[in-house]
Design an enzyme around this catalytic site. Structure first.
Site, mmCIF file in Angstrom:
data_model
loop_
_atom_site.group_PDB
_atom_site.id
_atom_site.type_symbol
_atom_site.label_atom_id
_atom_site.label_comp_id
_atom_site.label_asym_id
_atom_site.label_seq_id
_atom_site.Cartn_x
_atom_site.Cartn_y
_atom_site.Cartn_z
ATOM 1 C CD GLU A 1 9.865 12.633 11.984
ATOM 2 O OE1 GLU A 1 8.730 12.156 12.153
ATOM 3 O OE2 GLU A 1 10.772 12.035 11.381
ATOM 4 C CE LYS B 1 -1.794 3.023 2.687
ATOM 5 N NZ LYS B 1 -1.917 4.133 1.749
ATOM 6 C CD GLU C 1 12.940 0.312 7.994
ATOM 7 O OE1 GLU C 1 12.787 1.080 7.037
ATOM 8 O OE2 GLU C 1 13.653 -0.687 7.956
ATOM 9 C CB CYS D 1 12.998 9.041 8.656
ATOM 10 S SG CYS D 1 14.054 7.972 7.663
HETATM 11 P P1 NAD Z 1 2.161 8.149 7.916
HETATM 12 O O1 NAD Z 1 2.357 7.302 9.109
HETATM 13 O O2 NAD Z 1 1.133 9.206 7.962
HETATM 14 O O3 NAD Z 1 1.798 7.239 6.647
HETATM 15 C C1 NAD Z 1 2.609 6.197 6.208
HETATM 16 C C2 NAD Z 1 1.746 5.174 5.484
HETATM 17 O O4 NAD Z 1 0.849 4.593 6.404
HETATM 18 C C3 NAD Z 1 0.909 5.746 4.354
HETATM 19 O O5 NAD Z 1 0.903 4.825 3.291
HETATM 20 C C4 NAD Z 1 -0.465 5.841 4.995
HETATM 21 O O6 NAD Z 1 -1.529 5.790 4.077
HETATM 22 C C5 NAD Z 1 -0.455 4.595 5.854
HETATM 23 N N1 NAD Z 1 -1.448 4.603 6.933
HETATM 24 C C6 NAD Z 1 -2.016 5.683 7.547
HETATM 25 N N2 NAD Z 1 -2.874 5.281 8.500
HETATM 26 C C7 NAD Z 1 -2.855 3.921 8.505
HETATM 27 C C8 NAD Z 1 -3.513 2.921 9.271
HETATM 28 N N3 NAD Z 1 -4.375 3.245 10.238
HETATM 29 N N4 NAD Z 1 -3.230 1.625 9.026
HETATM 30 C C9 NAD Z 1 -2.323 1.287 8.087
HETATM 31 N N5 NAD Z 1 -1.687 2.189 7.308
HETATM 32 C C10 NAD Z 1 -1.932 3.493 7.517
HETATM 33 O O7 NAD Z 1 3.594 8.737 7.575
HETATM 34 P P2 NAD Z 1 3.974 9.756 6.414
HETATM 35 O O8 NAD Z 1 3.512 11.120 6.785
HETATM 36 O O9 NAD Z 1 3.553 9.192 5.092
HETATM 37 O O10 NAD Z 1 5.569 9.679 6.469
HETATM 38 C C11 NAD Z 1 6.337 10.474 7.296
HETATM 39 C C12 NAD Z 1 6.837 9.685 8.482
HETATM 40 O O11 NAD Z 1 7.555 8.537 8.044
HETATM 41 C C13 NAD Z 1 7.819 10.484 9.321
HETATM 42 O O12 NAD Z 1 7.558 10.279 10.694
HETATM 43 C C14 NAD Z 1 9.168 9.876 8.943
HETATM 44 O O13 NAD Z 1 10.170 10.020 9.908
HETATM 45 C C15 NAD Z 1 8.796 8.442 8.737
HETATM 46 N N6 NAD Z 1 9.827 7.755 7.927
HETATM 47 C C16 NAD Z 1 10.651 6.848 8.537
HETATM 48 C C17 NAD Z 1 11.654 6.213 7.804
HETATM 49 C C18 NAD Z 1 12.585 5.221 8.451
HETATM 50 O O14 NAD Z 1 13.245 4.486 7.724
HETATM 51 N N7 NAD Z 1 12.678 5.152 9.763
HETATM 52 C C19 NAD Z 1 11.807 6.506 6.445
HETATM 53 C C20 NAD Z 1 10.959 7.441 5.867
HETATM 54 C C21 NAD Z 1 9.958 8.057 6.614
#
Ligand code: NAD
Length: 472
Positions: free
Chosen positions: A375, A169, A244, A277
């Site tokens: 963050e 997804k 992650e 991130c």
């Molecule tokens: P997010 O958590 O809002 O969304 C990530 C994904 O989860 C999207 O595909 C979203 O549609 C999905 N999602 C949302 N609600 C859900 C649910 N209830 N059940 C299952 N899936 C769901 O994050 P974002 O805003 O897309 O990304 C930014 C975040 O990602 C930041 O906190 C960043 O630090 C983190 N990030 C971490 C890494 C790492 O390797 N540690 C890498 C990149 C980004």
């Protein structure tokens, strides 16, 4: 129109949503809006495909993964252009760094599977212990928007190499390159149903996917609040998860540091408009050199070129989405109201308009303030000073995150001493963002659960089994 990819064919939904580019003037693209029915179909297709894909030899799987890597190489320019249009990160980074890495993700896990993944097992006096990595089943992979194809393939490649099948997804703000990857995978000979993609929103697609009883692994990259929801949804089935998550990494500059390198490393933290991130957004600088370091950094910030991410000369592109820009600005305005001083930036770039936010540097920040502990995920750094090594370590470890840390020093003993005390999945000494796929990657504390990379990926995506039999 972007559709789902289920069982080896494109599938539409009754409704769509609009995918907006962060670049001005690019028209929106309609995307199929998935829900529980599409998730059910995708998990069903993945489960059906598992029975044969899981029985293929390591060599067969490696050969298909290599063919996918070749397909990525062939279409690297298109993938890079589409990714830039979809998420606004620099085209030159996508062309030179990201797309080669996407291909490498497939080649690396194919080669690791064939060449490295083994355990010698061991004999006792009368028994042999044989260790095997059995494919786990259907894997649910959920990815964010900041590095869409790189993060998706970092999960897809090891999951497929291990003999699993996948339902991906992608983030709703960046659905495009996952769709192109399905064409590449099909052309490479990946059997129908082994890779499936369901597009849509978190609650509508993500929730039914991660709570599905036929899903055997969940690998998620995204924010901490979403990870909590996924952990709760996965709990009834006790589905293993790899998380992650976010970070608030320190970048520690000691007085003995090479200050040119220190300023280079600090400026890198604005890459991808700060939507990284791993970014070392908390600059911790030894008091005695803080003045000189700050002057050098401000000079470098003033030289950053902000604009269209498709231009070669651009250093900082737009933020991903108006909602995200507002979120960043909320942090910045609250920090100012709390008494922080913006030495650079401090608001949207009104000359450029659109989604451009000025690279911002704050000082006079309280150690427990929101801008230091939460963050922001935007081009916003804070600068704090310390006077002893012990104080630097305490400040570095003072948030609920533990994703990464950067240490800048010319003293190798200090580097070793300080790295040993930092709570972080990755510590970079005098460098940043160097990632070898053999190494473990992940976060401590609320930055994640588990590690991926090399054997760590196979440990997660497999049911590791020990078979014991008597000699002879
Ligand atoms: P997010 O958590 O809002 O969304 C990530 C994904 O989860 C999207 O595909 C979203 O549609 C999905 N999602 C949302 N609600 C859900 C649910 N209830 N059940 C299952 N899936 C769901 O994050 P974002 O805003 O897309 O990304 C930014 C975040 O990602 C930041 O906190 C960043 O630090 C983190 N990030 C971490 C890494 C790492 O390797 N540690 C890498 C990149 C980004």
């Amino acid at each position: 129109m972007i559709e789902h990819w289920i069982g080896g064919r494109r599938v539409a939904s009754k409704t769509t949503f609009a995918d907006h580019s962060p670049i001005d003037g690019v028209p929106p693209t309609p995307v199929a809006r998935g829900g529980p029915a599409e998730v059910e179909a995708a998990v069903h297709a993945a489960k059906a495909a598992f029975s044969s894909w899981s029985k293929t030899s390591r060599e067969e799987r490696a050969s298909v993964l290599h063919a996918i890597a070749d397909g990525v190489d062939k279409r690297a320019n298109v993938l890079a252009e589409v990714e830039t249009s979809d998420n606004g990160a620099l085209l030159r980074s996508h062309l030179r760094g990201v797309m080669p890495r996407v291909a490498h993700n497939f080649r690396f896990f194919a080669d690791w599977l064939v060449g490295e993944l083994h355990h010698p097992g061991f004999d006792t006096r009368t028994y042999t212990n044989h260790v095997s990595w059995d494919p786990a089943g259907v894997c649910a992979l959920i990815t964010p928007w900041n590095a869409p194809l790189m993060l998706a393939t970092w999960k897809i490649a090891p999951a497929l190499a291990a003999g699993n099948t996948v339902v991906l997804k992608p983030a709703e703000w960046t659905p495009m390159t996952a769709s192109l990857l399905c064409d590449i995978a099909a052309e490479a000979g990946l059997p129908d149903g082994v890779l499936n993609v369901v597009q849509g929103y978190g609650e509508e697609v993500g929730t039914p996917l991660v709570s599905h009883p036929e899903v055997r692994r969940i690998s998620f990259t995204g924010s901490v609040p979403t990870a909590r929801l996924i952990a709760a949804a996965a709990a009834p089935n006790l589905t293993p998860t790899s998380f992650e998550l976010g970070g608030k990494s320190p970048l520690i500059v000691f007085a003995d540091a090479d200050l040119t390198l220190a300023a280079d490393l600090a400026i890198e933290q604005y890459d991808n408009a700060g939507q990284v991130c791993l970014a070392g957004t908390r600059l911790l600088v030894e008091e005695s050199i803080a003045g000189e370091f700050t002057a050098r950094l401000l000079h470098r910030i003033a030289m950053l070129n902000q604009g269209d991410p498709r231009e070669e000369s651009t250093d900082i592109g737009p933020q991903i989405h108006p909602d995200h820009l507002d979120r960043i600005d909320g942090f910045v305005q609250r920090a100012k109201a709390a008494g922080a001083t913006a030495l650079a930036g401090g608001g949207p770039n009104t000359d450029l308009g659109g989604l451009y936010y000025q690279p911002t540097l704050f000082t006079n920040v309280a150690p427990d303030s929101e801008i230091v502990t939460e963050e922001v995920f935007g081009p916003v750094l804070t600068l704090q000073t310390f006077s002893t090594e012990e104080q630097a370590v305490t400040m570095a470890n003072s948030t609920r995150f533990g994703l990464a840390a950067v240490v800048v020093t010319t003293d190798p003993q200090r580097a070793q001493r300080v790295s040993g005390q930092l709570v972080a999945g990755t510590v970079w000494v005098n460098c940043f963002f160097v990632r070898d796929l053999r190494a473990p990657f992940g976060g401590s504390r609320q930055s994640g659960i588990g590690r991926e990379g090399g054997n760590w990926s196979f440990d997660f995506y497999c049911d590791v089994k020990n078979t014991v039999s008597p000699h002879g």
